[in-house]
Design a protein around this motif. Structure first.
Motif, PDB file in Angstrom:
ATOM      1  N   GLY A  13       0.832  -1.201   0.000  1.00 35.88           N
ATOM      2  CA  GLY A  13       0.000   0.000   0.000  1.00 35.88           C
ATOM      3  C   GLY A  13       0.861   1.243   0.000  1.00 35.88           C
ATOM      4  N   ALA A  14       0.505   2.193  -0.888  1.00 35.89           N
ATOM      5  CA  ALA A  14       1.259   3.454  -0.957  1.00 35.89           C
ATOM      6  C   ALA A  14       0.274   4.611  -0.974  1.00 35.89           C
ATOM      7  N   GLY A  15      -0.716   4.530  -0.089  1.00 40.86           N
ATOM      8  CA  GLY A  15      -1.711   5.595   0.015  1.00 40.86           C
ATOM      9  C   GLY A  15      -1.290   6.592   1.082  1.00 40.86           C
ATOM     10  N   THR A  16      -2.269   7.031   1.885  1.00 43.13           N
ATOM     11  CA  THR A  16      -1.975   8.050   2.905  1.00 43.13           C
ATOM     12  C   THR A  16      -0.890   7.566   3.860  1.00 43.13           C
ATOM     13  N   GLY A  18       0.992   4.722   3.775  1.00 40.91           N
ATOM     14  CA  GLY A  18       2.193   4.239   3.081  1.00 40.91           C
ATOM     15  C   GLY A  18       3.093   5.405   2.685  1.00 40.91           C
ATOM     16  N   ARG A  48      -2.289  -1.542  -6.149  1.00 37.28           N
ATOM     17  CA  ARG A  48      -3.270  -2.125  -7.071  1.00 37.28           C
ATOM     18  C   ARG A  48      -2.927  -1.777  -8.508  1.00 37.28           C
ATOM     19  N   LYS A  52      -0.333   4.230 -11.954  1.00 41.09           N
ATOM     20  CA  LYS A  52      -0.812   5.489 -11.346  1.00 41.09           C
ATOM     21  C   LYS A  52       0.384   6.377 -10.987  1.00 41.09           C
ATOM     22  N   VAL A  81      -0.193  -1.627   4.865  1.00 35.70           N
ATOM     23  CA  VAL A  81      -0.974  -0.398   5.009  1.00 35.70           C
ATOM     24  C   VAL A  81      -1.920  -0.255   3.808  1.00 35.70           C
ATOM     25  N   MET A  82      -2.522  -1.398   3.444  1.00 39.77           N
ATOM     26  CA  MET A  82      -3.515  -1.394   2.343  1.00 39.77           C
ATOM     27  C   MET A  82      -4.911  -1.164   2.914  1.00 39.77           C
ATOM     28  N   PRO A  87      -7.436  -8.737   0.554  1.00 43.47           N
ATOM     29  CA  PRO A  87      -6.462  -9.815   0.779  1.00 43.47           C
ATOM     30  C   PRO A  87      -5.484  -9.568   1.935  1.00 43.47           C
ATOM     31  N   ALA A 105      -1.360  -1.454  10.183  1.00 52.33           N
ATOM     32  CA  ALA A 105      -2.121  -0.358  10.787  1.00 52.33           C
ATOM     33  C   ALA A 105      -3.607  -0.687  10.724  1.00 52.33           C
ATOM     34  N   ASN A 106      -3.912  -1.963  10.437  1.00 51.22           N
ATOM     35  CA  ASN A 106      -5.250  -2.348  10.011  1.00 51.22           C
ATOM     36  C   ASN A 106      -6.155  -2.757  11.177  1.00 51.22           C
ATOM     37  N   ASP A 108      -9.452  -2.769  11.332  1.00 50.79           N
ATOM     38  CA  ASP A 108     -10.610  -3.574  10.922  1.00 50.79           C
ATOM     39  C   ASP A 108     -10.248  -5.062  10.997  1.00 50.79           C
ATOM     40  N   GLY A 302      -4.618  11.160  16.276  1.00 52.78           N
ATOM     41  CA  GLY A 302      -5.098   9.801  16.083  1.00 52.78           C
ATOM     42  C   GLY A 302      -5.127   9.366  14.637  1.00 52.78           C
ATOM     43  N   ALA A 303      -4.759  10.239  13.722  1.00 53.52           N
ATOM     44  CA  ALA A 303      -4.802   9.896  12.297  1.00 53.52           C
ATOM     45  C   ALA A 303      -3.892  10.852  11.542  1.00 53.52           C
ATOM     46  N   GLY A 304      -3.846  10.644  10.223  1.00 52.82           N
ATOM     47  CA  GLY A 304      -3.047  11.527   9.379  1.00 52.82           C
ATOM     48  C   GLY A 304      -1.789  10.817   8.924  1.00 52.82           C
TER      49      GLY A 304
HETATM   50  P1  NAP Z   1      -5.367   4.495   1.330  1.00 54.20           P
HETATM   51  O1  NAP Z   1      -4.909   5.893   1.271  1.00 54.20           O
HETATM   52  O2  NAP Z   1      -6.653   4.132   0.696  1.00 54.20           O
HETATM   53  O3  NAP Z   1      -4.208   3.593   0.677  1.00 54.20           O
HETATM   54  C1  NAP Z   1      -4.355   2.237   0.413  1.00 54.20           C
HETATM   55  C2  NAP Z   1      -3.183   1.752  -0.450  1.00 54.20           C
HETATM   56  O4  NAP Z   1      -3.249   0.336  -0.519  1.00 54.20           O
HETATM   57  C3  NAP Z   1      -3.193   2.262  -1.891  1.00 54.20           C
HETATM   58  O5  NAP Z   1      -1.895   2.552  -2.290  1.00 54.20           O
HETATM   59  C4  NAP Z   1      -3.732   1.060  -2.692  1.00 54.20           C
HETATM   60  O6  NAP Z   1      -3.183   0.935  -3.995  1.00 54.20           O
HETATM   61  C5  NAP Z   1      -3.221  -0.095  -1.867  1.00 54.20           C
HETATM   62  N1  NAP Z   1      -4.103  -1.270  -1.975  1.00 54.20           N
HETATM   63  C6  NAP Z   1      -5.384  -1.384  -1.519  1.00 54.20           C
HETATM   64  N2  NAP Z   1      -5.869  -2.612  -1.771  1.00 54.20           N
HETATM   65  C7  NAP Z   1      -4.864  -3.281  -2.423  1.00 54.20           C
HETATM   66  C8  NAP Z   1      -4.753  -4.587  -2.962  1.00 54.20           C
HETATM   67  N3  NAP Z   1      -5.764  -5.454  -2.894  1.00 54.20           N
HETATM   68  N4  NAP Z   1      -3.575  -4.935  -3.533  1.00 54.20           N
HETATM   69  C9  NAP Z   1      -2.555  -4.055  -3.598  1.00 54.20           C
HETATM   70  N5  NAP Z   1      -2.597  -2.808  -3.109  1.00 54.20           N
HETATM   71  C10 NAP Z   1      -3.754  -2.423  -2.528  1.00 54.20           C
HETATM   72  O7  NAP Z   1      -5.432   3.978   2.844  1.00 54.20           O
HETATM   73  P2  NAP Z   1      -4.735   4.620   4.131  1.00 54.20           P
HETATM   74  O8  NAP Z   1      -5.526   5.766   4.629  1.00 54.20           O
HETATM   75  O9  NAP Z   1      -3.294   4.797   3.856  1.00 54.20           O
HETATM   76  O10 NAP Z   1      -4.977   3.448   5.218  1.00 54.20           O
HETATM   77  C11 NAP Z   1      -4.216   2.283   5.213  1.00 54.20           C
HETATM   78  C12 NAP Z   1      -4.458   1.509   6.504  1.00 54.20           C
HETATM   79  O11 NAP Z   1      -4.054   2.297   7.615  1.00 54.20           O
HETATM   80  C13 NAP Z   1      -5.905   1.115   6.781  1.00 54.20           C
HETATM   81  O12 NAP Z   1      -5.929  -0.148   7.394  1.00 54.20           O
HETATM   82  C14 NAP Z   1      -6.378   2.191   7.749  1.00 54.20           C
HETATM   83  O13 NAP Z   1      -7.437   1.751   8.597  1.00 54.20           O
HETATM   84  C15 NAP Z   1      -5.121   2.393   8.561  1.00 54.20           C
HETATM   85  N6  NAP Z   1      -5.049   3.686   9.242  1.00 54.20           N
HETATM   86  C16 NAP Z   1      -5.153   4.824   8.519  1.00 54.20           C
HETATM   87  C17 NAP Z   1      -5.047   6.043   9.159  1.00 54.20           C
HETATM   88  C18 NAP Z   1      -5.116   7.325   8.399  1.00 54.20           C
HETATM   89  O14 NAP Z   1      -4.964   8.391   9.002  1.00 54.20           O
HETATM   90  N7  NAP Z   1      -5.325   7.293   7.091  1.00 54.20           N
HETATM   91  C19 NAP Z   1      -4.849   6.085  10.549  1.00 54.20           C
HETATM   92  C20 NAP Z   1      -4.732   4.891  11.258  1.00 54.20           C
HETATM   93  C21 NAP Z   1      -4.813   3.696  10.583  1.00 54.20           C
HETATM   94  P3  NAP Z   1      -3.516   1.968  -5.180  1.00 54.20           P
HETATM   95  O15 NAP Z   1      -2.795   3.222  -4.761  1.00 54.20           O
HETATM   96  O16 NAP Z   1      -2.949   1.367  -6.401  1.00 54.20           O
HETATM   97  O17 NAP Z   1      -5.001   2.132  -5.187  1.00 54.20           O
END
Ligand code: NAP
Ligand code: HSE
Length: 429
Positions: A13-16, A18, A48, A52, A81-82, A87, A105-106, A108, A302-304
């Motif tokens: 995962g390379a979203g927020t 990652g 995924r 991108k 961190v997906m 999966p 960080a998951n 759920d 708690g987030a970010g």
């Molecule tokens: P996000 O921004 O949606 O990023 C998710 C990343 O995972 C994306 O890069 C996505 O790829 C990749 N991904 C998702 N499903 C995939 C799959 N099946 N195969 C391969 N790559 C996949 O999510 P996030 O906010 O970073 O959150 C990630 C985790 O951290 C979650 O469990 C969340 O509950 C937890 N968390 C988040 C925060 C927060 O502040 N955001 C705080 C605490 C905990 P693509 O880029 O190609 O779509």
């Protein structure tokens, strides 16, 4: 000079989050050898869609193929961190079984499958760390598992959802109604496009399940946590709370009582003087009571991206140290008890009931007698005249069994003199 060893890791995962982990590992690149005695190098990043555009990420590291990571013996740490259940669950199980250590960080996933994942880590003698899963950047998992391990913890209570805390803060500070405050939270990026998990309390309930399991050494899952969100809170409730010198907060509460574990998430009136009352906006705080430490409170973001990335990267550092010391898998599942979880009907609380009733003699006595007949003791009553000959009544009870309060409410609702039950909330104490 001897060469610094390198530990290879993969990011799923390379979203927020990652993105935050990547930035922090980069910032720490020169410090790592001195801090840890090793360097940590990211070898692969699973996404995924690798076509991108991703600012600041070396595209050569990207892959869409999990097997490339799983089958790479050089990769010793997998950072998940997906998000989501699958999966992610399968990847973590496979990584552990292949002898890799895992950071996630998951929340759920952990709130539903924590036991399976931790048992697998234990069997494999590998670390599974998840500091970021509860209250983002705030250290709370390791403090509970390690620093406070010598305590019998009886209560963990806190504000563990930033979005709802932001909404309630705006409603309190600016007199907004819920919908307006939610719109503001969405505008500022606190609330997600689908805010259900936050405003209905599910996100907080997952965190409470994880906290309670660790604090009380007994497995609590998401479905064990009684959950109410904040969608029914009105500006009028907030004003009444202020009149009582209280504020309304969405609290996660877990108690280890003689009859079993009580675990819930619900909006609650707490005194303005309580330390949690001054936790504003998107901040989180967790309050812990142990027999030796007494009260301890943990406060922060708690987030970010960076706060959550901080917790994830801290886990990665800890695993790197354990790999160096040959001590991975040292602390695994700490749920060695099997305590019962109480149904909500058996929990105890104080209640705030706001209702509209006819404004005539005998109304208050009628309501009080229903409570009396059901073993519910009243602590305070406020009466105000409302429009059209109706009176608005607020009744605050002493600590009572929920079942008794609910039984009273069923009767009160049917009284001809009662026109509307406007709100029912819990009260601290
Ligand atoms: P996000 O921004 O949606 O990023 C998710 C990343 O995972 C994306 O890069 C996505 O790829 C990749 N991904 C998702 N499903 C995939 C799959 N099946 N195969 C391969 N790559 C996949 O999510 P996030 O906010 O970073 O959150 C990630 C985790 O951290 C979650 O469990 C969340 O509950 C937890 N968390 C988040 C925060 C927060 O502040 N955001 C705080 C605490 C905990 P693509 O880029 O190609 O779509
Ligand atoms: N949506 C959560 C919150 C952050 O508002 O606190 C991720 O756990």
């Amino acid at each position: 000079m001897s060469e610094i060893p390198v530990i290879k890791a993969a990011l799923l995962g390379a979203g927020t989050v990652g993105g935050g982990v990547l930035r922090i590992l980069e910032w720490q690149r020169d410090e790592m050898p001195k801090k840890l005695g090793v360097s940590i190098e990211l070898k692969k990043i699973l996404v995924r869609d690798k076509t991108k555009k991703r600012e600041g990420i070396d595209s050569a590291l990207l892959t869409e193929d999990w097997q490339e990571i799983l089958s790479d013996p050089e990769i010793q740490i997998v950072i998940e961190v997906m998000g989501g259940i699958e999966p992610a669950r399968t990847y973590i199980l496979e990584a552990l079984q292949a002898g890799k250590n895992v950071v996630t960080a998951n929340k759920d996933l952990l709130a539903e499958h924590g036991r399976e994942l931790l048992d697998t880590a234990e069997r494999a003698g590998r670390d599974l760390m998840f500091e970021a899963a509860v209250a983002g950047g705030i250290p709370i998992i390791r403090p509970l598992k390690q620093c406070l391990a010598a305590n019998h913890i009886t209560e963990v209570m806190g504000i563990v959802n930033g979005t709802t805390n932001y909404i309630l803060t705006r409603m309190t500070a600016e007199g907004m109604e819920f919908s307006e405050a939610l719109a503001r939270a969405t505008e500022l990026g606190y609330a997600e496009a689908d805010p259900t998990a936050d405003i209905e309390g599910y996100d907080a309930a997952r965190k409470v399940a994880i906290l309670a399991s660790i604090a009380f050494n007994s497995r609590v899952t998401f479905s064990d946590v009684y959950t109410e969100g904040i969608t029914k809170i009105t500006a009028a409730d907030i004003r009444y709370a202020a009149e009582l010198d209280m504020v309304i907060k969405l609290l996660g509460v877990a108690r280890n009582t003689e009859g079993g574990i009580e675990a819930g998430v619900y909006p609650m009136l707490i005194p303005s003087s309580h330390p949690l009352a001054s936790v504003h906006d998107a901040f989180n705080a967790v309050f812990v009571h142990g027999d030796a430490v007494d009260d301890a409170m943990f406060l922060g973001r708690g987030a970010g991206q960076l706060p959550t990335g901080s917790a994830v990267a801290g886990d990665v550092f800890e695993i790197a140290r354990n790999i160096q010391a040959g001590s991975t898998g040292k602390i695994s599942c700490t749920c060695y008890k099997n305590l019962p979880v109480k149904p909500v009907e058996e929990m105890r609380s104080r209640y705030f009931l706001r209702l509209k009733a006819e404004d005539r003699p005998g109304v208050l006595a009628g309501i009080a007698s229903v409570f009396g007949n059901n073993n519910v003791s009243i602590s305070q009553v406020i009466q105000k005249s409302a429009s059209g000959g109706a009176a608005e009544l607020v009744v605050i009870t002493d600590q009572v069994v929920e079942r008794h309060f609910r039984d009273s409410l069923l009767v009160i609702k049917e009284l001809s003199m009662v026109k509307e039950i406007s709100s029912v909330l819990r009260v601290y104490g």
